[in-house]
Design a protein around this motif. Structure first.
Motif, PDB file in Angstrom:
ATOM      1  N   THR A   1       0.815  -1.217   0.000  1.00 28.76           N
ATOM      2  CA  THR A   1       0.000   0.000   0.000  1.00 28.76           C
ATOM      3  C   THR A   1       0.850   1.269   0.000  1.00 28.76           C
ATOM      4  OG1 THR A   1      -0.142  -0.200   2.395  1.00 28.76           O
ATOM      5  CG2 THR A   1      -2.006  -1.032   1.107  1.00 28.76           C
ATOM      6  N   ARG A   2       2.140   1.129   0.228  1.00 28.17           N
ATOM      7  CA  ARG A   2       3.041   2.287   0.213  1.00 28.17           C
ATOM      8  C   ARG A   2       3.910   2.296  -1.042  1.00 28.17           C
ATOM      9  NH1 ARG A   2       4.576   1.765   6.328  1.00 28.17           N
ATOM     10  NH2 ARG A   2       2.662   2.597   7.223  1.00 28.17           N
ATOM     11  N   PHE A   3       3.492   1.561  -2.032  1.00 33.89           N
ATOM     12  CA  PHE A   3       4.251   1.437  -3.269  1.00 33.89           C
ATOM     13  C   PHE A   3       3.443   2.044  -4.407  1.00 33.89           C
ATOM     14  CE2 PHE A   3       5.657  -0.781  -7.087  1.00 33.89           C
ATOM     15  CZ  PHE A   3       7.031  -0.626  -6.973  1.00 33.89           C
ATOM     16  N   SER A   4       4.084   2.695  -5.341  1.00 34.90           N
ATOM     17  CA  SER A   4       3.397   3.292  -6.496  1.00 34.90           C
ATOM     18  C   SER A   4       3.482   2.360  -7.703  1.00 34.90           C
ATOM     19  CB  SER A   4       4.040   4.634  -6.854  1.00 34.90           C
ATOM     20  OG  SER A   4       3.811   5.560  -5.818  1.00 34.90           O
ATOM     21  N   PHE A   5       2.358   1.761  -8.032  1.00 30.41           N
ATOM     22  CA  PHE A   5       2.278   0.864  -9.180  1.00 30.41           C
ATOM     23  C   PHE A   5       2.254   1.682 -10.459  1.00 30.41           C
ATOM     24  CE2 PHE A   5       0.661  -1.505  -5.597  1.00 30.41           C
ATOM     25  CZ  PHE A   5       1.229  -2.745  -5.776  1.00 30.41           C
TER      26      PHE A   5
ATOM     27  N   GLN B   1      16.477 -11.365  -6.188  1.00 29.15           N
ATOM     28  CA  GLN B   1      17.428 -10.353  -6.646  1.00 29.15           C
ATOM     29  C   GLN B   1      17.018  -9.715  -7.960  1.00 29.15           C
ATOM     30  OE1 GLN B   1      19.783  -9.185  -4.647  1.00 29.15           O
ATOM     31  NE2 GLN B   1      19.009 -10.669  -3.179  1.00 29.15           N
ATOM     32  N   ALA B   2      16.315 -10.446  -8.805  1.00 29.63           N
ATOM     33  CA  ALA B   2      15.911  -9.934 -10.113  1.00 29.63           C
ATOM     34  C   ALA B   2      14.728  -8.970 -10.023  1.00 29.63           C
ATOM     35  CB  ALA B   2      15.559 -11.096 -11.042  1.00 29.63           C
ATOM     36  N   ALA B   3      14.007  -9.006  -8.913  1.00 29.40           N
ATOM     37  CA  ALA B   3      12.823  -8.150  -8.771  1.00 29.40           C
ATOM     38  C   ALA B   3      13.209  -6.681  -8.657  1.00 29.40           C
ATOM     39  CB  ALA B   3      12.018  -8.587  -7.552  1.00 29.40           C
ATOM     40  N   ASP B   4      12.417  -5.833  -9.288  1.00 26.19           N
ATOM     41  CA  ASP B   4      12.630  -4.392  -9.187  1.00 26.19           C
ATOM     42  C   ASP B   4      12.163  -3.867  -7.837  1.00 26.19           C
ATOM     43  OD1 ASP B   4      13.606  -3.703 -11.942  1.00 26.19           O
ATOM     44  OD2 ASP B   4      11.733  -4.710 -12.450  1.00 26.19           O
ATOM     45  N   ALA B   5      11.226  -4.559  -7.226  1.00 22.72           N
ATOM     46  CA  ALA B   5      10.751  -4.212  -5.886  1.00 22.72           C
ATOM     47  C   ALA B   5      10.231  -5.475  -5.231  1.00 22.72           C
ATOM     48  CB  ALA B   5       9.654  -3.154  -5.954  1.00 22.72           C
ATOM     49  N   ARG B   6      10.347  -5.529  -3.909  1.00 22.81           N
ATOM     50  CA  ARG B   6       9.835  -6.637  -3.120  1.00 22.81           C
ATOM     51  C   ARG B   6       8.809  -6.061  -2.149  1.00 22.81           C
ATOM     52  NH1 ARG B   6      14.500  -7.281  -4.914  1.00 22.81           N
ATOM     53  NH2 ARG B   6      15.621  -5.959  -3.474  1.00 22.81           N
TER      54      ARG B   6
ATOM     55  N   LEU C   1      -5.640 -15.367  -2.766  1.00 19.43           N
ATOM     56  CA  LEU C   1      -6.021 -14.165  -2.009  1.00 19.43           C
ATOM     57  C   LEU C   1      -4.957 -13.086  -2.147  1.00 19.43           C
ATOM     58  CD1 LEU C   1      -7.482 -15.612   1.308  1.00 19.43           C
ATOM     59  CD2 LEU C   1      -8.713 -14.451  -0.531  1.00 19.43           C
ATOM     60  N   SER C   2      -3.706 -13.472  -2.051  1.00 13.24           N
ATOM     61  CA  SER C   2      -2.611 -12.510  -2.207  1.00 13.24           C
ATOM     62  C   SER C   2      -2.655 -11.858  -3.580  1.00 13.24           C
ATOM     63  CB  SER C   2      -1.252 -13.195  -2.001  1.00 13.24           C
ATOM     64  OG  SER C   2      -1.143 -13.676  -0.684  1.00 13.24           O
ATOM     65  N   ALA C   3      -2.899 -12.660  -4.610  1.00 17.98           N
ATOM     66  CA  ALA C   3      -2.989 -12.122  -5.964  1.00 17.98           C
ATOM     67  C   ALA C   3      -4.142 -11.128  -6.076  1.00 17.98           C
ATOM     68  CB  ALA C   3      -3.160 -13.258  -6.979  1.00 17.98           C
ATOM     69  N   ALA C   4      -5.268 -11.442  -5.453  1.00 24.07           N
ATOM     70  CA  ALA C   4      -6.430 -10.557  -5.507  1.00 24.07           C
ATOM     71  C   ALA C   4      -6.160  -9.244  -4.780  1.00 24.07           C
ATOM     72  CB  ALA C   4      -7.650 -11.260  -4.916  1.00 24.07           C
ATOM     73  N   ILE C   5      -5.544  -9.319  -3.615  1.00 25.37           N
ATOM     74  CA  ILE C   5      -5.223  -8.113  -2.844  1.00 25.37           C
ATOM     75  C   ILE C   5      -4.270  -7.226  -3.635  1.00 25.37           C
ATOM     76  CG2 ILE C   5      -3.972  -7.308  -0.791  1.00 25.37           C
ATOM     77  CD1 ILE C   5      -5.172  -9.796   0.674  1.00 25.37           C
ATOM     78  N   ALA C   6      -3.220  -7.814  -4.160  1.00 23.06           N
ATOM     79  CA  ALA C   6      -2.213  -7.066  -4.922  1.00 23.06           C
ATOM     80  C   ALA C   6      -2.825  -6.447  -6.180  1.00 23.06           C
ATOM     81  CB  ALA C   6      -1.054  -7.986  -5.291  1.00 23.06           C
TER      82      ALA C   6
END
Length: 157
Positions: free
Chosen positions: A95-99, A120-125, A141-146
Motif C-alpha cells: 500500500t506504500r508502493f506506487s504501481f 534479486q531480479a525483482a525491481d521491488a519486493r 487471495l494474495s494475488a487478488a489483494i495485490a
C-alpha cells in the motif's frame, strides 16, 4: 465496469496448487489481465481442479506459459516491464508502493516461494502486512489483494 488499460500482468512462479492457479486465472479474465505461468508447475495445466476453479473463464484468460525462469526473464526484459515480487520476506508494504502501467505482479510457489536469484531480479519486493504470528495468505487471495490495489492506483477500478 472500466476495461483494464493498465497492461498489468500477474506472474506465477512454478505454482503448486491447481485450484489457486484456476482462481487467479478466473480473476484475471474478469479484469482483463494477462497471467504468466513460469514452469515447471506442480500440476498438469489440464488438471481437473484447475478447470473447476477457473470455471468457464479459462477460455477468456490470457495465459502465457514460459518454459522456465530464464525464458520469462528474457521476455520481461525485452518488454521493459518492472517485476514486483510479493513476499513474506519483503519490507515495503504494497500500500506504500506506487504501481505503474505494465507492472508484473510476481507471486512465488505455494510450498517454497522463490529462490534468491528471483528475489534479486525483482525491481521491488512487497509485503502484504499481517498480524504478528500469521505465516502467509493463500496465493489466490494474495494475488487478488495485490491486483486490487494496483488497479485502484492506476484508476482502472
Amino acid at each position: 465496469m472500466t476495461h483494464n488499460t493498465s497492461n498489468l500482468r500477474i506472474a506465477l512462479y512454478q505454482p503448486d496448487i491447481p485450484g489457486n492457479t484456476g482462481t487467479i486465472l478466473r480473476m484475471a479474465a474478469c479484469f482483463g489481465i494477462g497471467v504468466d505461468v513460469i514452469e515447471p508447475a506442480g500440476f498438469d495445466i489440464s488438471d481437473r481442479s484447475l478447470k473447476r476453479a477457473g470455471m468457464d473463464y479459462l477460455e477468456q484468460a490470457a495465459l502465457t506459459r514460459h518454459a522456465d525462469w530464464e525464458t520469462f526473464q528474457e521476455w520481461r526484459l525485452s518488454e521493459k516491464r518492472r517485476l514486483l515480487l510479493f513476499s513474506t520476506k519483503a519490507a515495503t508494504p504494497y500500500t506504500r508502493f506506487s504501481f505503474q502501467t505494465g507492472d508484473i505482479l510476481l507471486l512465488g510457489r505455494e510450498s517454497a516461494g522463490v529462490p534468491e536469484n528471483v528475489h534479486q531480479a525483482a525491481d521491488a519486493r512487497l509485503i502484504i502486512p499481517m498480524v504478528p504470528g500469521a505465516r502467509s495468505l493463500n496465493l489466490a487471495l494474495s494475488a487478488a489483494i495485490a491486483t486490487g490495489e494496483a488497479l485502484r492506483q492506476l484508476h482502472v477500478l
